[in-house]
Scaffold this active site. Sequence first.
Site, PDB file in Angstrom:
ATOM      1  N   ASP A 244      -1.900  -4.586   2.425  1.00 31.39           N
ATOM      2  CA  ASP A 244      -0.638  -3.894   2.642  1.00 31.39           C
ATOM      3  C   ASP A 244       0.348  -4.146   1.504  1.00 31.39           C
ATOM      4  OD1 ASP A 244       1.428  -2.586   4.439  1.00 31.39           O
ATOM      5  OD2 ASP A 244       2.321  -4.578   4.221  1.00 31.39           O
ATOM      6  N   GLU A 317      -3.306  -0.655  -0.608  1.00 29.29           N
ATOM      7  CA  GLU A 317      -2.196   0.290  -0.462  1.00 29.29           C
ATOM      8  C   GLU A 317      -1.277   0.158  -1.669  1.00 29.29           C
ATOM      9  OE1 GLU A 317       1.268   1.426   2.769  1.00 29.29           O
ATOM     10  OE2 GLU A 317       1.077  -0.667   2.146  1.00 29.29           O
TER      11      GLU A 317
END
Length: 600
Positions: A244, A317
């Site tokens: 993330d 990401e």
Amino acid sequence: MSVSWNKTLARLGLLPLLLLVLAIGQGQGCEVQSSAAAAAATKDWWETAQFYQIYPRSFKDSDGDGIGDLNGITSKLEYLKDLGVTAAWLSPIFASPMVDFGYDISDFFDIQPEYGTLEDFRALIKKANELDLKIILDFVPNHSSDENEWFKKSVKRERGYEDYYVWHDGKVNAATGEREPPSNWLQYFRGSAWEWNEERQQYYLHQFAVQQPDLNYRNPDVVAQMKRVLRYWLNEGVAGFRCDALPPLFEVLPDAEGQYPDEAVSGLTEDKDDRDYLTTTYIENRPETVDMVYQWRTVLDDHKRIFGGNSSVLLIETYTAAWFTMQFYGNRTTEGAHLPFNFNLITVIDQKGLSAQSVQEAIDLWLQNMPAGRTPNWVLGNHDKRRAASRYGVDHIDGMNMLVMILPGASVTYQGEEIGMTDGEISWEDTVDPWGCNSNADIYEMYTRDPERTPFQWTSGTNAGFTDGPTTWLPLAGDFATVNVETELAAQHSHLKIYKELVALRKYSKTLQNGSTKYVAMTKDIFVVRRSLANSPTIVAVINFGTEATTIDLREFDKSLSGNLQLLVRSLASTKSEGTSYNAQMLSLDAAEALVLTTQ
């Protein structure tokens, strides 16, 4: 082809056509068969995988508290198997105060109690293994919760934790004599990225919420600790990680006087609390971040080398420019992320609107920059972006699903895209997302991510079959009575059945697994993709992104497409018939119609 998949394909009515596709590919010379087999043999499981993102809080509630949980996910693994997906990626399930709904982690080695227990997680892994499904976890490396023991120890300057986070004395304003933050940096959730800690008498950096202090990756102890997190969950049986929020992992080093530079005004907005008000030159996309991803890849590869088994996958990401994103793949000497997420079908189309031309631009941007020998991937949505059917339009969800299934490489589905779920309408009073809550009633809809996180719609019954309890943690989307799995399965033709047909086609077509790719925007509305492989049937996707019917001659795209093409899959509103042949030289398309065809 397994017996279970034969039954699935027969139920979809697609078995005869797929058997035809397979038979044509297998009925040719040995040399071609060997080449195709060799190509397939060199592909690891993740290279053509269909990943399915689960937002656990909104997927399925098993205990009636209105919040999705691990046992709820386990109860629906058969659904994922029936879809044909390869791996399920779970958004954070770790212990957390839930300020940012799991992205503020208080214990990286334990499960959030409202989601279940470690034993529940092990039961999920066991069931997934029985079904040959892989489970991937979110890895949240940039920050922890301020309730994490590491942060509490750092506040107290306990030995070994003094520099676990990014601390600074701040600056003294020469005019007022008052202490100020070290720099003008802004957080994602609006306002200063620095917060004063009274006990420690210093500021700490938080690029997200105040309760999410940034870890200090210039401290080797932090680097080692986060590698232990990866190894722990690998030992629990996960098949990899989605990392993330990589862009802010590192910030620039302070200067010789120990001061951080201010960011310049960007000119993108006049809202001084919005992160976009300033540039992010010093706080995002630092070269050290790329090297850290390479180190994490080594952790995964070492685990396989020591313990054997399948490869573990690393997904990244990163919403950033292609020149930086592509570095995450690795270089000539070092392997990096298996799949840096490709958000171009979100970002480019958000900027330019949906058209054949913007779709081509999005695809070009990835394939023309991707290093040789790497695997592309295609993403339509996630828990941070409005739902695909809301952004592209419900009429285009089948066409977009066709696109990501026909293009080469891996693809990612966010829960609900397979049934055409749209955004829920969330009032200011019901808003819980910190990004929205940190704004105000007049502008919260610009920031909130709640609409794309509403509970999954299983049935047309009470609370959409998401929970047996009286309430849901977020209000349901208003269309759940007509848009749900139960209704989609009962219909003769539906978004869900189209999705399953596409996954099945992709799973068993040698052409889609190993073939070459050609694509073009024939007009501003018409987009065509051709996948071809020697001695195997060619597969063509044709999508009308326009609002008017038209007729095209596919020879203008590919001279070899001069005869009839057999229809394999059609969008929901299409009046054509699967199994019927259509003239490639005079192919009519209604507005928003999308087709997948094959040579005979």
